[in-house]
Design an enzyme around this catalytic site. Structure first.
Site, PDB file in Angstrom:
ATOM      1  N   ASP A 139       0.830  -1.209   0.000  1.00  0.00           N
ATOM      2  CA  ASP A 139       0.000   0.000   0.000  1.00  0.00           C
ATOM      3  C   ASP A 139       0.868   1.264   0.000  1.00  0.00           C
ATOM      4  O   ASP A 139       0.626   2.196   0.758  1.00  0.00           O
ATOM      5  CB  ASP A 139      -0.949  -0.035   1.220  1.00  0.00           C
ATOM      6  CG  ASP A 139      -2.027   1.043   1.148  1.00  0.00           C
ATOM      7  OD1 ASP A 139      -2.332   1.507   0.036  1.00  0.00           O
ATOM      8  OD2 ASP A 139      -2.549   1.414   2.215  1.00  0.00           O
ATOM      9  N   HIS A 182      -3.430   0.807  11.543  1.00  0.00           N
ATOM     10  CA  HIS A 182      -3.139  -0.594  11.250  1.00  0.00           C
ATOM     11  C   HIS A 182      -1.643  -0.826  11.154  1.00  0.00           C
ATOM     12  O   HIS A 182      -0.874   0.104  10.957  1.00  0.00           O
ATOM     13  CB  HIS A 182      -3.803  -1.005   9.931  1.00  0.00           C
ATOM     14  CG  HIS A 182      -3.650   0.025   8.848  1.00  0.00           C
ATOM     15  ND1 HIS A 182      -4.631   0.943   8.559  1.00  0.00           N
ATOM     16  CD2 HIS A 182      -2.624   0.322   8.018  1.00  0.00           C
ATOM     17  CE1 HIS A 182      -4.224   1.743   7.598  1.00  0.00           C
ATOM     18  NE2 HIS A 182      -2.999   1.390   7.245  1.00  0.00           N
ATOM     19  N   GLN A 250      -3.273  -5.400   6.099  1.00  0.00           N
ATOM     20  CA  GLN A 250      -3.151  -4.298   7.063  1.00  0.00           C
ATOM     21  C   GLN A 250      -4.127  -4.553   8.213  1.00  0.00           C
ATOM     22  O   GLN A 250      -5.339  -4.408   8.045  1.00  0.00           O
ATOM     23  CB  GLN A 250      -3.462  -2.958   6.381  1.00  0.00           C
ATOM     24  CG  GLN A 250      -2.359  -2.497   5.434  1.00  0.00           C
ATOM     25  CD  GLN A 250      -2.811  -1.439   4.447  1.00  0.00           C
ATOM     26  OE1 GLN A 250      -3.775  -1.641   3.697  1.00  0.00           O
ATOM     27  NE2 GLN A 250      -2.128  -0.304   4.410  1.00  0.00           N
ATOM     28  N   ARG A 280       2.369  12.845  10.239  1.00  0.00           N
ATOM     29  CA  ARG A 280       1.098  12.817   9.508  1.00  0.00           C
ATOM     30  C   ARG A 280       0.317  11.615  10.031  1.00  0.00           C
ATOM     31  O   ARG A 280       0.736  10.470   9.874  1.00  0.00           O
ATOM     32  CB  ARG A 280       1.372  12.666   8.016  1.00  0.00           C
ATOM     33  CG  ARG A 280       0.138  12.405   7.158  1.00  0.00           C
ATOM     34  CD  ARG A 280       0.585  12.084   5.741  1.00  0.00           C
ATOM     35  NE  ARG A 280      -0.492  11.782   4.826  1.00  0.00           N
ATOM     36  CZ  ARG A 280      -1.063  10.586   4.690  1.00  0.00           C
ATOM     37  NH1 ARG A 280      -0.705   9.572   5.461  1.00  0.00           N
ATOM     38  NH2 ARG A 280      -2.001  10.385   3.782  1.00  0.00           N
ATOM     39  N   ASP A 282      -1.891   9.108   9.714  1.00  0.00           N
ATOM     40  CA  ASP A 282      -2.527   8.426   8.590  1.00  0.00           C
ATOM     41  C   ASP A 282      -3.861   7.805   9.011  1.00  0.00           C
ATOM     42  O   ASP A 282      -3.946   7.132  10.035  1.00  0.00           O
ATOM     43  CB  ASP A 282      -1.577   7.320   8.098  1.00  0.00           C
ATOM     44  CG  ASP A 282      -2.149   6.551   6.924  1.00  0.00           C
ATOM     45  OD1 ASP A 282      -2.257   7.159   5.846  1.00  0.00           O
ATOM     46  OD2 ASP A 282      -2.501   5.374   7.091  1.00  0.00           O
ATOM     47  N   GLU A 324      -4.668  13.278   8.760  1.00  0.00           N
ATOM     48  CA  GLU A 324      -5.130  12.879   7.432  1.00  0.00           C
ATOM     49  C   GLU A 324      -6.548  12.355   7.605  1.00  0.00           C
ATOM     50  O   GLU A 324      -6.774  11.192   7.896  1.00  0.00           O
ATOM     51  CB  GLU A 324      -4.241  11.791   6.824  1.00  0.00           C
ATOM     52  CG  GLU A 324      -4.550  11.577   5.350  1.00  0.00           C
ATOM     53  CD  GLU A 324      -5.033  10.174   4.988  1.00  0.00           C
ATOM     54  OE1 GLU A 324      -5.446   9.980   3.841  1.00  0.00           O
ATOM     55  OE2 GLU A 324      -5.020   9.273   5.833  1.00  0.00           O
ATOM     56  N   HIS A 393      -0.450  11.772  -3.349  1.00  0.00           N
ATOM     57  CA  HIS A 393      -0.070  10.442  -3.844  1.00  0.00           C
ATOM     58  C   HIS A 393      -1.295   9.549  -4.025  1.00  0.00           C
ATOM     59  O   HIS A 393      -1.201   8.488  -4.623  1.00  0.00           O
ATOM     60  CB  HIS A 393       0.881   9.786  -2.847  1.00  0.00           C
ATOM     61  CG  HIS A 393       0.193   9.472  -1.554  1.00  0.00           C
ATOM     62  ND1 HIS A 393      -0.243  10.459  -0.701  1.00  0.00           N
ATOM     63  CD2 HIS A 393      -0.187   8.296  -1.002  1.00  0.00           C
ATOM     64  CE1 HIS A 393      -0.844   9.896   0.325  1.00  0.00           C
ATOM     65  NE2 HIS A 393      -0.830   8.598   0.181  1.00  0.00           N
ATOM     66  N   ASP A 394      -2.437   9.989  -3.464  1.00  0.00           N
ATOM     67  CA  ASP A 394      -3.655   9.177  -3.549  1.00  0.00           C
ATOM     68  C   ASP A 394      -4.496   9.609  -4.742  1.00  0.00           C
ATOM     69  O   ASP A 394      -4.189  10.584  -5.425  1.00  0.00           O
ATOM     70  CB  ASP A 394      -4.464   9.322  -2.255  1.00  0.00           C
ATOM     71  CG  ASP A 394      -3.940   8.423  -1.144  1.00  0.00           C
ATOM     72  OD1 ASP A 394      -3.383   7.351  -1.456  1.00  0.00           O
ATOM     73  OD2 ASP A 394      -4.092   8.802   0.032  1.00  0.00           O
ATOM     74  N   ARG A 518      -3.304   4.438  -8.410  1.00  0.00           N
ATOM     75  CA  ARG A 518      -2.688   5.596  -7.748  1.00  0.00           C
ATOM     76  C   ARG A 518      -1.203   5.714  -8.099  1.00  0.00           C
ATOM     77  O   ARG A 518      -0.625   6.787  -7.985  1.00  0.00           O
ATOM     78  CB  ARG A 518      -2.858   5.498  -6.224  1.00  0.00           C
ATOM     79  CG  ARG A 518      -4.308   5.620  -5.779  1.00  0.00           C
ATOM     80  CD  ARG A 518      -4.449   5.450  -4.285  1.00  0.00           C
ATOM     81  NE  ARG A 518      -4.037   4.132  -3.836  1.00  0.00           N
ATOM     82  CZ  ARG A 518      -3.940   3.782  -2.553  1.00  0.00           C
ATOM     83  NH1 ARG A 518      -4.216   4.652  -1.616  1.00  0.00           N
ATOM     84  NH2 ARG A 518      -3.570   2.563  -2.204  1.00  0.00           N
TER      85      ARG A 518
END
Ligand code: GLC
Length: 644
Positions: A139, A182, A250, A280, A282, A324, A393-394, A518
């Site tokens: 991921d 995760h 995950q 960050r 996540d 995020e 990046h997503d 992505r």
């Protein structure tokens, strides 16, 4: 938990701190001061979620150990930041987001390019997931196997510390990801759980059969419906279903367990002690589960964030947090703190709606939806800031609220379908080269991947050798980025966007990546182009033209004190269709920004610009002129005006 119990716990904690500290040592006495200032936030946050008698002593032990490992130079940095708490809100804060390997191979490669970042005037660098991920599909690094080591091909923790120092010397702060919802299924906690260790089984959500998972599934959405349907995965060794919101590898960790909290406090301390300035958080919205809900943004998420933020403030005030949380206008404010928590949670949050609305206005050539959506945002705490961005990046999820759309006469579903079509080039004339990402089977709605330069049509029109359209697309690109830089908050330039990198189609050849479009928007840096563009060589090339425009934007933005994040932007749709006006009222100087995303020339009348005098200066060009009755704006023109 009663106030009394919290007070008793606090007294005990303070006594433990005093016992382990040396009052003659400045760092130690600073820590105690900070405990006196922020300890109550730590304790009340913890007490909302855990038994305070159990949780607090564990956390204090971690605090003491991490403090002992914090070196003198970082303690000095702490003191500096305490004296300048708004360091990240200042107008000259320019963000850059890069994958270390795609930027320049590894940390050593990055070190050799710090000068490049410095010349670009970057002051905030986010290195995308760098901690050791699981092998194979991971991921994009968001499946961390070891939080205390780096991905081996990128460098070592020791080197990370050196890089942080070098960045700091260059005036650049360092952001890393903290994946806290995760861990990779290969993480030692997961391995131990599989071996039957009860302690570690309680670090995860595990179920012997489908009874409970099925009940949860009734209200849970799917994040990756295409390649990871469902939210639970059966693990053969564990002989149980494990909660896996994202990919099956995950494993969601159980934040209801105070041991998980103190593990992550220790991880945070360790990263802070390696010189990291910002974490960050996540997928922070997902960390609390409640039956019958979507398990996103539950109140406990914010209580935990409050506690962890206070922990960091006490240990390492040089460290800030970025949330995020890709959620709507009504929910996102909670991550920066609302009510009693105002200003006590994350310092930064992504402005996802601004990003979506810029793209939506470009496609629709209309700003009414942008105005209405942005007007629904409440004020954010004055000690926080947005992270603004055009892309990351997503993928881009077309987060258009149905009722917002309805309010401006649009149908939400149709508009989302239109945007997905437009930016994948199915709409005639868009020139966009995005790709679909994840399809919602019921509605047919898709998200979109692609770099900013490819989404704005530059790549397509260049291939078509259509010079007028290339010119227009570059103007569109720069106009969109000017909005990102003008809105206020930290503008986050995604790596390569300073030269307009195009999509990377090579991911299709890699099995571990091929089903995840992505990767299209994660191209490797092209240093030949980047160096040429930085030196101003090949002035007619797309990359040099973009770099010139972006550099001007960065230079202007860095000088404009009125772009300090402490004040909010009001977004208004101009009378001319497609005109966006951003008003920033700041005692350091009011700033009126105008953007024309419409088709062709647009007139903006004087009466639409109430905060400007007769004589104005446009900071983007340095031109001074008289406003007269109004201004004619060419397509994709931007103006940052201040009264003279
Ligand atoms: C965040 C990341 C995304 C990742 C997800 C799961 O949303 O930005 O890339 O897939 O978290 O960790």
């Amino acid at each position: 938990m009663s106030v009394k119990a919290n007070e008793a716990a606090s007294k005990k904690a303070r006594a433990a701190l005093v016992k382990s500290l040396d009052p003659q040592n400045r760092g130690d006495s600073d820590l105690l001061d900070r405990f006196d200032r922020w300890g109550s936030d730590l304790i009340s946050g913890l007490a909302e979620v855990y038994d305070i008698q159990t949780a607090l002593p564990m956390v204090i032990d971690v605090l003491i150990a991490c403090h002992a490992n914090r070196d003198e130079s970082l303690r000095a940095r702490d003191r500096k930041r305490v004296l300048e708490p708004d360091w990240f809100q200042k107008a000259d804060t320019i963000g850059y987001v890069a994958y270390t390997d795609l930027f320049n191979k590894d940390l050593a490669g990055l070190q050799s390019r710090i000068d490049y970042l410095k010349k670009l005037k970057v002051t905030y660098l986010h290195l995308m997931p760098i901690l050791e991920p699981r092998p194979g599909a991971n991921d994009g690094g968001y499946a961390v196997m070891n939080y205390r080591a780096l991905r081996p091909d990128l460098g070592t923790m020791k080197q990370l510390r050196e890089v942080a120092d070098e960045l700091h010397d260059a005036g650049i702060s360092l952001t890393l990801d903290l994946v806290l919802n995760h861990v990779a299924e290969e993480h030692e906690w997961a391995e131990k759980a599989r071996m039957g260790d009860k302690k570690y089984q309680e670090y995860f959500y595990t179920y012997p059969d489908r009874t409970v998972p099925d009940q949860y599934e009734k209200s849970l959405p799917e994040v990756f419906p295409d390649f990871a349907p469902g939210n639970f995965t059966y693990d053969k060794k564990l002989k149980a279903w494990v909660w896996t919101t994202f990919n099956s590898y995950q494993w969601d960790v159980n934040w209801a367990n105070p041991a998980v909290f103190s593990e992550f406090a220790d991880i945070i301390g360790n990263l802070a002690n390696h010189g990291v300035d910002c974490l960050r958080l996540d997928a922070i919205a997902f960390i609390w589960k409640r039956m019958g809900t979507q398990c996103q943004g539950e109140p406990e998420v914010h209580a935990i964030t409050q506690a962890i933020r206070a922990f960091a403030r006490i240990l390492a005030p040089a460290l800030i947090f970025k949330a995020e949380a890709i959620v709507g206008p009504a929910q996102v404010g909670a991550y920066l703190g609302e009510g009693d928590r105002a200003g006590k949670l994350s310092d930064l949050a992504y402005h996802n709606s601004l990003m979506v609305q810029i793209w939506s206005s470009i496609a629709a050539k209309d700003a009414k939806l942008l105005e209405f959506t942005l007007s629904r945002f409440k004020a954010i705490p004055s000690n926080t800031a947005w992270g603004t961005y055009l892309r990351c990046h997503d993928d881009i999820g077309w987060a258009i609220d149905d009722s917002d759309a309805h309010h401006v006469g649009l149908n939400g579903h149709e508009h989302r379908m239109f945007l997905a079509d437009y930016f994948t080039g199915k709409f005639w004339g868009s020139g966009s080269r995005g790709a679909d990402f994840q399809m919602d089977k019921a509605s047919g709605e898709r998200r979109t991947s692609g770099t900013a330069a490819s989404l704005t049509g530059i790549e397509q029109f260049l291939d078509d050798k259509n010079k007028p359209e290339v010119d227009k697309a570059i103007a569109r690109y720069l106009c969109a980025y000017t909005m990102v830089f003008g809105f206020g908050g930290i503008p986050l330039l995604y790596m390569g966007d300073e030269i307009g990198l195009f999509n990377d189609y090579d991911y299709l050849k890699d099995k571990a990546k091929a089903d995840d479009s992505r990767w299209l928007n994660r191209p490797a840096m092209n240093w030949a182009h980047a160096d040429e563009a930085a030196a101003g060589k090949k002035p007619t090339s797309v990359h040099t033209r973009i770099r010139k425009g972006m550099q001007n934007l960065i230079d202007v933005r860095s000088r404009l004190a009125s772009l300090h994040a402490g004040v909010a932007t009001r977004a208004v749709a101009g009378r001319g269709q497609g005109v966006v006006i951003f008003e920033r009222l700041n005692p350091a100087g009011n700033l009126t920004q105008i953007y024309n995303l419409g088709e062709g020339v647009r007139w903006v009348g004087r009466e639409e610009l109430p905060n400007l005098n007769w004589k104005v200066v446009d900071h983007l060009t340095g031109n001074e002129f008289e406003l007269g009755e109004g201004i004619n704006m060419s397509q994709y023109q931007s103006l940052w005006l201040q009264s003279k």
